[in-house]
Design a protein around this motif. Structure first.
Motif, mmCIF file in Angstrom:
data_model
loop_
_atom_site.group_PDB
_atom_site.id
_atom_site.type_symbol
_atom_site.label_atom_id
_atom_site.label_comp_id
_atom_site.label_asym_id
_atom_site.label_seq_id
_atom_site.Cartn_x
_atom_site.Cartn_y
_atom_site.Cartn_z
ATOM 1 N N MET A 109 0.804 -1.160 -0.171
ATOM 2 C CA MET A 109 0.086 -0.032 0.009
ATOM 3 C C MET A 109 0.923 1.310 -0.119
ATOM 4 N N GLY A 110 1.852 1.173 1.029
ATOM 5 C CA GLY A 110 2.830 2.426 1.042
ATOM 6 C C GLY A 110 3.431 2.543 -0.493
ATOM 7 N N LYS A 111 3.867 1.588 -1.003
ATOM 8 C CA LYS A 111 4.853 1.679 -2.369
ATOM 9 C C LYS A 111 3.949 2.234 -3.149
ATOM 10 N N GLY A 112 2.559 1.617 -3.448
ATOM 11 C CA GLY A 112 1.766 1.754 -4.533
ATOM 12 C C GLY A 112 1.283 3.394 -4.491
ATOM 13 N N VAL A 113 1.029 3.944 -3.138
ATOM 14 C CA VAL A 113 0.575 5.236 -3.277
ATOM 15 C C VAL A 113 1.728 6.205 -3.562
ATOM 16 N N LYS A 114 2.785 5.791 -2.909
ATOM 17 C CA LYS A 114 4.225 6.607 -3.326
ATOM 18 C C LYS A 114 4.386 6.564 -4.896
ATOM 19 N N GLU A 115 4.428 5.601 -5.592
ATOM 20 C CA GLU A 115 4.664 5.477 -6.812
ATOM 21 C C GLU A 115 3.516 6.052 -7.755
ATOM 22 N N GLY A 116 2.221 5.975 -7.272
ATOM 23 C CA GLY A 116 1.206 6.454 -7.977
ATOM 24 C C GLY A 116 1.271 7.930 -8.056
ATOM 25 N N VAL A 117 1.363 8.602 -6.854
ATOM 26 C CA VAL A 117 1.677 9.925 -6.668
ATOM 27 C C VAL A 117 2.873 10.461 -7.220
ATOM 28 N N PHE A 118 4.080 9.875 -7.289
ATOM 29 C CA PHE A 118 5.028 10.227 -8.054
ATOM 30 C C PHE A 118 4.930 10.263 -9.655
ATOM 31 N N ASP A 119 4.280 9.111 -9.987
ATOM 32 C CA ASP A 119 3.702 9.310 -11.672
ATOM 33 C C ASP A 119 3.083 10.493 -11.848
ATOM 34 N N LYS A 120 2.063 10.680 -11.197
ATOM 35 C CA LYS A 120 0.856 11.707 -11.401
ATOM 36 C C LYS A 120 1.560 12.892 -11.568
ATOM 37 N N VAL A 121 2.626 13.389 -10.455
ATOM 38 C CA VAL A 121 3.428 14.598 -10.443
ATOM 39 C C VAL A 121 4.455 14.676 -11.583
ATOM 40 N N LYS A 122 4.983 13.560 -11.811
ATOM 41 C CA LYS A 122 5.860 13.631 -12.963
ATOM 42 C C LYS A 122 5.108 13.918 -14.256
ATOM 43 N N GLY A 123 3.824 13.300 -14.512
ATOM 44 C CA GLY A 123 3.039 13.458 -15.444
ATOM 45 C C GLY A 123 2.597 14.978 -15.713
ATOM 46 N N VAL A 124 2.306 15.507 -14.642
ATOM 47 C CA VAL A 124 1.674 17.006 -14.376
ATOM 48 C C VAL A 124 3.050 17.670 -14.888
ATOM 49 N N GLY A 125 4.090 17.394 -14.420
ATOM 50 C CA GLY A 125 5.416 18.330 -14.846
ATOM 51 C C GLY A 125 5.570 18.218 -16.196
ATOM 52 N N ASN A 126 5.344 17.105 -16.816
ATOM 53 C CA ASN A 126 5.733 16.837 -18.352
ATOM 54 C C ASN A 126 4.600 17.702 -19.043
ATOM 55 N N GLU A 127 3.526 17.721 -18.478
ATOM 56 C CA GLU A 127 2.169 18.567 -19.167
ATOM 57 C C GLU A 127 2.494 19.976 -19.015
ATOM 58 N N ILE A 128 3.356 20.374 -17.891
ATOM 59 C CA ILE A 128 3.683 21.989 -17.848
ATOM 60 C C ILE A 128 4.542 22.363 -18.839
ATOM 61 N N LYS A 129 5.789 21.395 -18.842
ATOM 62 C CA LYS A 129 6.721 21.648 -19.819
ATOM 63 C C LYS A 129 6.312 21.688 -21.399
ATOM 64 N N GLY A 130 5.201 20.747 -21.639
ATOM 65 C CA GLY A 130 4.557 21.007 -22.743
ATOM 66 C C GLY A 130 3.659 22.156 -23.129
ATOM 67 N N ILE A 131 3.025 22.805 -21.872
ATOM 68 C CA ILE A 131 2.445 24.129 -22.138
ATOM 69 C C ILE A 131 3.331 25.284 -22.254
ATOM 70 N N LEU A 132 4.608 25.238 -21.562
ATOM 71 C CA LEU A 132 5.522 26.149 -21.578
ATOM 72 C C LEU A 132 6.150 26.201 -23.136
ATOM 73 N N LYS A 133 6.364 24.974 -23.834
ATOM 74 C CA LYS A 133 6.963 25.007 -24.990
ATOM 75 C C LYS A 133 6.163 25.442 -26.190
ATOM 76 N N GLY A 134 4.700 25.252 -25.750
ATOM 77 C CA GLY A 134 3.688 25.744 -26.930
ATOM 78 C C GLY A 134 3.871 27.392 -26.504
ATOM 79 N N ILE A 135 3.772 27.900 -25.444
ATOM 80 C CA ILE A 135 3.788 29.243 -25.293
ATOM 81 C C ILE A 135 4.932 29.892 -25.966
ATOM 82 N N LEU A 136 6.157 29.353 -25.700
ATOM 83 C CA LEU A 136 7.340 29.962 -26.339
ATOM 84 C C LEU A 136 7.176 29.766 -27.986
ATOM 85 N N ASN A 137 6.512 28.458 -28.368
ATOM 86 C CA ASN A 137 6.674 28.630 -29.795
ATOM 87 C C ASN A 137 5.697 29.769 -30.345
#
Length: 122
Positions: free
Chosen positions: A90-118
């Motif tokens: 349970m602990g490992k699953g919660v940690k990995e699930g949250v980390f993946d979601k944060v990483k996904g949001v980070g990638n989404e933000i990077k994409g938004i910034l690239k789009g704005i700069l373009n």
């Protein structure tokens, strides 16, 4: 007639003993199966999956506690081990699930910034 009554009572006691043992073993089997389920799938659980998992764990624990005084020392050790595994998964699953979601949001933000700069540089 007395013999029939004695055989009936012996069969009844034997049957109840078998049902009791299989029920307490069933509770252990449920916990073991749940630990495998968590091990194999918890990294992909969402909030609703975690809610169902927590409810399932509580149901299994209630079932085990009904037979608390029937378990041998070995069975209690196995239950403890399985509960520890569940807690770990349970602990490992919660940690990995949250980390993946944060990483996904980070990638989404990077994409938004690239789009704005373009858009600005065009």
């Amino acid at each position: 007639m007395k013999k029939v009554y004695i055989y009936f009572m012996a069969a009844l006691v034997t049957g109840l003993t078998l049902v009791s043992c299989s029920t307490k073993q069933h509770a252990i089997n449920q916990l073991e199966s749940f630990s495998y389920e968590l091990r194999d799938h918890s990294a992909r659980y969402d909030v609703q999956d975690w809610q169902h998992a927590a409810e399932k764990f509580v149901r299994i624990r209630k079932n085990i506690s009904k037979h608390e005084f029937e378990y041998t020392s070995e069975e209690k050790a196995k239950i403890g081990k399985l509960e520890g595994q569940c807690a770990g998964y349970m602990g490992k699953g919660v940690k990995e699930g949250v980390f993946d979601k944060v990483k996904g949001v980070g990638n989404e933000i990077k994409g938004i910034l690239k789009g704005i700069l373009n858009a600005i540089t065009e």
